[in-house]
Write a protein that holds these residues in place. Structure first.
Motif, mmCIF file in Angstrom:
data_model
loop_
_atom_site.group_PDB
_atom_site.id
_atom_site.type_symbol
_atom_site.label_atom_id
_atom_site.label_comp_id
_atom_site.label_asym_id
_atom_site.label_seq_id
_atom_site.Cartn_x
_atom_site.Cartn_y
_atom_site.Cartn_z
ATOM 1 N N CYS A 4 -15.515 -13.552 -11.569
ATOM 2 C CA CYS A 4 -14.207 -13.397 -12.213
ATOM 3 C C CYS A 4 -13.106 -13.826 -11.257
ATOM 4 N N SER A 5 -12.111 -14.495 -11.763
ATOM 5 C CA SER A 5 -10.936 -14.815 -10.939
ATOM 6 C C SER A 5 -10.403 -13.526 -10.314
ATOM 7 N N ALA A 6 -10.304 -13.539 -8.998
ATOM 8 C CA ALA A 6 -9.917 -12.321 -8.281
ATOM 9 C C ALA A 6 -8.537 -11.813 -8.698
ATOM 10 N N CYS A 7 -7.628 -12.728 -9.023
ATOM 11 C CA CYS A 7 -6.269 -12.304 -9.379
ATOM 12 C C CYS A 7 -6.258 -11.475 -10.663
ATOM 13 N N LEU A 8 -7.220 -11.743 -11.561
ATOM 14 C CA LEU A 8 -7.296 -10.972 -12.808
ATOM 15 C C LEU A 8 -7.781 -9.551 -12.563
ATOM 16 N N ALA A 12 -4.409 -9.651 -4.725
ATOM 17 C CA ALA A 12 -3.157 -10.399 -4.552
ATOM 18 C C ALA A 12 -3.441 -11.748 -3.891
ATOM 19 N N CYS A 13 -4.054 -12.649 -4.639
ATOM 20 C CA CYS A 13 -4.486 -13.931 -4.074
ATOM 21 C C CYS A 13 -3.757 -15.121 -4.673
ATOM 22 N N ARG A 14 -2.781 -14.877 -5.539
ATOM 23 C CA ARG A 14 -2.094 -16.001 -6.168
ATOM 24 C C ARG A 14 -1.202 -16.731 -5.171
ATOM 25 N N TYR A 15 -0.766 -17.908 -5.560
ATOM 26 C CA TYR A 15 0.061 -18.731 -4.663
ATOM 27 C C TYR A 15 1.288 -17.971 -4.180
ATOM 28 N N PRO A 36 -15.352 -10.731 -7.712
ATOM 29 C CA PRO A 36 -14.091 -11.488 -7.605
ATOM 30 C C PRO A 36 -14.237 -12.737 -6.742
ATOM 31 N N VAL A 37 -13.713 -13.830 -7.234
ATOM 32 C CA VAL A 37 -13.681 -15.080 -6.461
ATOM 33 C C VAL A 37 -12.292 -15.700 -6.607
ATOM 34 N N CYS A 38 -11.805 -16.276 -5.523
ATOM 35 C CA CYS A 38 -10.561 -17.060 -5.586
ATOM 36 C C CYS A 38 -10.835 -18.410 -4.932
ATOM 37 N N PRO A 39 -11.086 -19.432 -5.735
ATOM 38 C CA PRO A 39 -11.460 -20.721 -5.150
ATOM 39 C C PRO A 39 -10.398 -21.321 -4.239
ATOM 40 N N GLU A 40 -9.135 -21.030 -4.490
ATOM 41 C CA GLU A 40 -8.107 -21.638 -3.625
ATOM 42 C C GLU A 40 -8.151 -21.014 -2.235
ATOM 43 N N GLN A 41 -8.319 -19.696 -2.162
ATOM 44 C CA GLN A 41 -8.478 -19.068 -0.841
ATOM 45 C C GLN A 41 -9.792 -19.521 -0.204
ATOM 46 N N LEU A 92 -12.366 -16.819 -15.972
ATOM 47 C CA LEU A 92 -11.380 -17.455 -15.094
ATOM 48 C C LEU A 92 -9.984 -17.398 -15.705
ATOM 49 N N LYS A 93 -9.012 -17.459 -14.829
ATOM 50 C CA LYS A 93 -7.593 -17.343 -15.222
ATOM 51 C C LYS A 93 -7.119 -18.607 -15.935
ATOM 52 N N GLN A 94 -6.716 -18.428 -17.164
ATOM 53 C CA GLN A 94 -6.296 -19.575 -17.983
ATOM 54 C C GLN A 94 -5.080 -20.303 -17.384
ATOM 55 N N ARG A 95 -5.117 -21.620 -17.498
ATOM 56 C CA ARG A 95 -4.031 -22.547 -17.137
ATOM 57 C C ARG A 95 -3.886 -22.836 -15.640
ATOM 58 N N SER A 96 -4.604 -22.108 -14.800
ATOM 59 C CA SER A 96 -4.543 -22.388 -13.355
ATOM 60 C C SER A 96 -5.149 -23.765 -13.057
ATOM 61 N N PRO A 97 -4.608 -24.467 -12.049
ATOM 62 C CA PRO A 97 -5.194 -25.775 -11.697
ATOM 63 C C PRO A 97 -6.605 -25.652 -11.114
ATOM 64 N N SER A 98 -6.994 -24.471 -10.694
ATOM 65 C CA SER A 98 -8.386 -24.241 -10.281
ATOM 66 C C SER A 98 -9.200 -23.642 -11.411
ATOM 67 N N CYS A 99 -8.652 -22.589 -12.005
ATOM 68 C CA CYS A 99 -9.444 -21.727 -12.887
ATOM 69 C C CYS A 99 -9.238 -22.006 -14.374
ATOM 70 N N GLY A 100 -8.195 -22.696 -14.764
ATOM 71 C CA GLY A 100 -7.901 -22.905 -16.180
ATOM 72 C C GLY A 100 -9.052 -23.584 -16.910
#
Ligand code: SF4
Length: 138
Positions: A4-8, A12-15, A36-41, A92-100
């Motif tokens: 799952c997208s960690a931010c969801l 606190a991993c968002r830009y 939780p996973v955050c591909p950008e981090q 995954l978090k909708q609309r994100s350039p990684s997760c959308g």
């Protein structure tokens, strides 16, 4: 078990250094394990970090830097974790350039305009036969 997208999940991993905890995701986490996973981090980018949108398939920061390699490295790590735990579905978090998944912000940093498409992590997972849901599918 799902990734799952960690931010969801409230990390606190968002830009912008914040999270976007989602009620339905948190509710699901009470019933099954969501990793939780955050591909950008995971791709080596700091938090906070400049906002990124996709332009012609590349991940470009709001100040014009190409960080596609970081995005791809993070996507590969998410795929590795999915394989490690034999996971067939991710949220995954909708609309994100990684997760959308199905729609992403349109590359103009206009604060909400979207186009059809998949984030770089969602795309790699789909190509590898993993089902991608977003928080909006729950
Ligand atoms: S890369 Fe995905 S998990 Fe990380 S902050 Fe962005 S949407 Fe959330």
């Amino acid at each position: 078990m799902k990734l799952c997208s960690a931010c969801l999940l409230g990390l606190a991993c968002r830009y912008n250094g914040e999270s976007v905890p989602h009620e339905k995701v948190l509710h699901l986490a009470e019933k099954e394990v969501l990793i939780p996973v955050c591909p950008e981090q995971m791709g080596g980018l700091p938090t906070p970090r400049p906002a990124v949108e996709l332009k012609n398939g590349r991940a470009i920061t709001i100040d014009g830097k190409d960080v596609t390699e970081n995005f791809e490295a993070g996507a590969r790590q998410v795929l590795e974790i999915a394989r490690l735990y034999d996971i067939d579905t991710v949220i995954l978090k909708q609309r994100s350039p990684s997760c959308g998944c199905g729609q992403v912000y349109d590359g103009t940093f206009s604060g909400g305009s979207v186009v059809s498409g998949n984030g770089i992590t969602a795309k790699l997972l789909l190509e590898n036969g993993i089902k991608v849901l977003t928080e909006e599918d729950l």
